[in-house]
Scaffold this motif. Sequence first.
Motif, short mmCIF file in Angstrom:
data_model
loop_
_atom_site.label_atom_id
_atom_site.label_comp_id
_atom_site.label_asym_id
_atom_site.label_seq_id
_atom_site.Cartn_x
_atom_site.Cartn_y
_atom_site.Cartn_z
N SER A 5 54.53 46.04 50.77
CA SER A 5 53.77 47.29 50.90
C SER A 5 52.36 47.06 50.39
CB SER A 5 54.44 48.40 50.10
OG SER A 5 54.43 48.07 48.74
N LYS A 6 51.43 47.07 51.32
CA LYS A 6 50.03 46.91 50.99
C LYS A 6 49.29 48.16 51.43
CE LYS A 6 49.15 41.98 51.01
NZ LYS A 6 48.36 40.92 51.60
N LYS A 7 48.31 48.53 50.65
CA LYS A 7 47.46 49.65 51.05
C LYS A 7 46.56 49.17 52.18
CE LYS A 7 46.65 50.74 46.40
NZ LYS A 7 45.68 51.13 45.41
N THR A 8 46.33 50.04 53.14
CA THR A 8 45.42 49.67 54.21
C THR A 8 44.00 49.74 53.69
OG1 THR A 8 45.36 51.95 54.93
CG2 THR A 8 46.93 50.50 56.04
N GLY A 9 43.22 48.72 53.98
CA GLY A 9 41.84 48.67 53.54
C GLY A 9 41.68 48.30 52.08
N ALA A 10 42.73 47.80 51.46
CA ALA A 10 42.63 47.42 50.05
C ALA A 10 41.69 46.23 49.90
CB ALA A 10 44.01 47.07 49.51
N SER A 11 40.94 46.23 48.83
CA SER A 11 40.00 45.12 48.62
C SER A 11 40.23 44.55 47.23
CB SER A 11 38.55 45.58 48.77
OG SER A 11 38.24 46.52 47.79
N SER A 12 40.13 43.24 47.15
CA SER A 12 40.25 42.57 45.86
C SER A 12 39.00 41.73 45.64
CB SER A 12 41.51 41.71 45.81
OG SER A 12 41.43 40.70 46.78
N SER A 13 38.55 41.70 44.43
CA SER A 13 37.30 41.05 44.10
C SER A 13 37.46 39.53 44.07
CB SER A 13 36.82 41.56 42.75
OG SER A 13 35.63 40.92 42.40
N ILE A 14 36.48 38.82 44.59
CA ILE A 14 36.44 37.36 44.53
C ILE A 14 35.57 36.95 43.34
CG2 ILE A 14 35.73 35.25 45.70
CD1 ILE A 14 36.16 36.79 48.34
N VAL A 15 34.35 37.50 43.29
CA VAL A 15 33.42 37.19 42.20
C VAL A 15 32.51 38.40 41.99
CG1 VAL A 15 31.70 36.09 43.68
CG2 VAL A 15 31.83 35.46 41.30
N ILE A 16 32.12 38.62 40.74
CA ILE A 16 31.21 39.72 40.38
C ILE A 16 29.99 39.12 39.71
CG2 ILE A 16 30.92 41.77 38.95
CD1 ILE A 16 33.92 42.27 39.27
#
Length: 158
Positions: A5-16
């Motif tokens: 179950s994944k949220k649609t349009g979910a984003s995870s950070s690579i680098v800040i």
Amino acid sequence: MAKKSKKTGASSSIVINKKARFDYHLDEPFDAGLVLEGWEVKSLRQGKVQLIDSYVLLKDGEAWLVGGLITPLATASCHVPADPRRDRKLLLKRRELARLFGQTQQVGFTCVCTQLHWKKHLVKARICLARGKKDFDKRAATKEREWNIEKQRVMGRG
């Protein structure tokens, strides 16, 4: 078999880019696509990227990410020359580009990349219009941050 179950349009950070938040007042964020090569995507998945001295260059009606470092993996393809500091094109809509061009022509405004993140299977760059901070602004922000930490410590004890 149960599906993930994944949220649609979910984003995870690579680098800040924390240095950008320290050096600039960030005003208006934009999400831009990034033109990458295959080895660069593999390096991003491994987290081998730095945005410390990167900035966004606006020229000829296009936006470019300049100075971002994506370190090639040792197992990357050897028949393609890997340039870790090459300029990468940012994909923005015409209205967004026009807004960025108009704002950066004003004195004191620039455009910096603050974050790279995944949006589904695509790599997006969060870029912001920014105004440079003065030294006394930086000192005030540091003092406020330290005061908030001390306040939390006192409230936790009582």
